[in-house]
Design a protein around this motif. Sequence first.
Motif, PDB file in Angstrom:
ATOM      1  N   THR A  54    -117.070  61.464 -64.915  1.00  0.00           N
ATOM      2  CA  THR A  54    -116.477  62.805 -64.972  1.00  0.00           C
ATOM      3  C   THR A  54    -117.375  63.799 -64.253  1.00  0.00           C
ATOM      4  N   GLU A  56    -117.826  67.714 -64.326  1.00  0.00           N
ATOM      5  CA  GLU A  56    -117.475  68.959 -65.010  1.00  0.00           C
ATOM      6  C   GLU A  56    -118.009  70.121 -64.186  1.00  0.00           C
ATOM      7  N   VAL A  78    -113.143  61.509 -62.662  1.00  0.00           N
ATOM      8  CA  VAL A  78    -112.311  62.285 -63.584  1.00  0.00           C
ATOM      9  C   VAL A  78    -112.797  63.743 -63.534  1.00  0.00           C
ATOM     10  N   PRO A  79    -112.227  64.583 -62.666  1.00  0.00           N
ATOM     11  CA  PRO A  79    -112.667  65.979 -62.621  1.00  0.00           C
ATOM     12  C   PRO A  79    -112.120  66.758 -63.816  1.00  0.00           C
ATOM     13  N   LEU A  80    -112.984  67.532 -64.463  1.00  0.00           N
ATOM     14  CA  LEU A  80    -112.572  68.403 -65.566  1.00  0.00           C
ATOM     15  C   LEU A  80    -113.169  69.790 -65.339  1.00  0.00           C
ATOM     16  N   THR A  81    -112.470  70.817 -65.761  1.00  0.00           N
ATOM     17  CA  THR A  81    -112.962  72.189 -65.642  1.00  0.00           C
ATOM     18  C   THR A  81    -112.974  72.840 -67.017  1.00  0.00           C
ATOM     19  N   ARG A  88    -111.544  68.416 -74.101  1.00  0.00           N
ATOM     20  CA  ARG A  88    -112.559  67.633 -73.386  1.00  0.00           C
ATOM     21  C   ARG A  88    -112.760  66.248 -73.990  1.00  0.00           C
ATOM     22  N   LEU A 136    -106.203  62.410 -63.030  1.00  0.00           N
ATOM     23  CA  LEU A 136    -105.804  63.806 -63.174  1.00  0.00           C
ATOM     24  C   LEU A 136    -104.962  63.963 -64.431  1.00  0.00           C
ATOM     25  N   ASP A 175    -109.508  70.113 -60.917  1.00  0.00           N
ATOM     26  CA  ASP A 175    -108.852  69.058 -61.703  1.00  0.00           C
ATOM     27  C   ASP A 175    -107.341  69.103 -61.560  1.00  0.00           C
ATOM     28  N   HIS A 176    -106.858  69.746 -60.499  1.00  0.00           N
ATOM     29  CA  HIS A 176    -105.432  69.894 -60.218  1.00  0.00           C
ATOM     30  C   HIS A 176    -105.145  69.214 -58.883  1.00  0.00           C
ATOM     31  N   SER A 274     -98.754  65.636 -59.908  1.00  0.00           N
ATOM     32  CA  SER A 274     -99.971  64.860 -60.173  1.00  0.00           C
ATOM     33  C   SER A 274     -99.737  63.379 -59.948  1.00  0.00           C
TER      34      SER A 274
END
Length: 449
Positions: A54, A56, A78-81, A88, A136, A175-176, A274
Amino acid sequence: MSIAWLRERMEQWADHPAIVWNDHPFLYRDLLARLQMWHQALDRHDVGTGQVVTIEGDYSPNAVSLLLALIERNTIVVPLTRSVAAQREEFLDIAEVQVVVSFDDDDRWRIERRARPVTNPLTCQLIERGHPGLVLFSSGSTGKSKAALHDFIPLLEKFQVPRHRRVTLTFLLLDHIGGINTLFYTLANGGTVVAVPSRDPDVVCRAIETHRAQTLPTSPTFLNLLLISEAYKRYDLSSLELITYGTEVMPESTLQRIHALFPNVQLLQTYGLSELGILRSKSRDSSSLWVKIGGEGFETKIVDGVLWIRARSAMLGYLNAPSPFDEEGWMNTQDVVEVDGEYIRILGRRSEIINVGGQKVYPAEVESVLLQMPNVKDVAVTGESNPITGQIVTARFNLFEPEDPNEFKRRVRAFCRERLAPYKIPVKIIITDDKQHSARFKKMRRSSP
């Protein structure tokens, strides 16, 4: 190396700005140097092929160069914001994340390892291929968030075709699917990504003025907020050449106002999911909601007024839900459309259509009318169950100034009588201070069963 072609291009543009972050430009050579740094750091932390990692963060130089390094190492990213902070832990568990790399506001980073084996059959299949992956999570606007697993190779394939080189503001988050598309389109064509610390209209307009941004990829909800804020009056936006909008249906009244304000800017409707990636699109003209979508690697068809798509870049599947594809690889997008030759007009998601005594009401059409009313800041239209008509139209309003509720309701109905069929006029009218959009600047609607 899965993106050797991209590295070669970046080397050609070594002395050109790749990213503007915190108002400071970073050249392509800076990204390439950080890319090498990341390979050394990942070696030290034993992060390699097939691991689920991930990121972040946002579009900082370290986060972007890490993304490139992870793709080169054939990991699953796995991109997360911060917009999904509340979910999370749930998202980390669904994706079976083994390594988390977090970035702070100064682009400093730390690595956290998680003792988590990978057991999902789809992820295992991708690991066996030796390809990089991307997970995503959907916005959850129509229910529980779904985790789409992509093979990164076909998703990036289309960017090998050279296109326009632009200075582009990164409105859509990392993350989009739209954010990923913006980033790789820009890097693949030697452009410049302009990162912003927030999606506030003044912050966005200041960044456009300061860095002479040419492209603004955004959502109809943000464009409405831009109109409300009048931030466009306080900054020089003359560098803008292209505004793209997607993620939700555009109210016609909002499009016409934006077109009138920016007559020399091309307004382009985009379309993507997505699950499928972003299709190439062409609006009939800047003032039109009719759009032609497709492009190499995509096929479209209309079945009973609903758009279906088959894509070479389609995800492998959901990690936490059944596959949405039929036996031939087609996906029902659930988007109801009208057709005019090669062009379509998107009316709205089937799940959001309001059925009033057998008559269909599309929320975006009603919202487009209501947004023209004086003192209306924002509005969201949904359906609510009714024992007589099946459903009624409900409208939740944000107002600029307080107003007597009863008088406001009379004003709404009088305004609508001249512009909407009787069954489309809101029966239930609510005034609220709650935001009507998500962190991704997408209209939030919740229809009652």
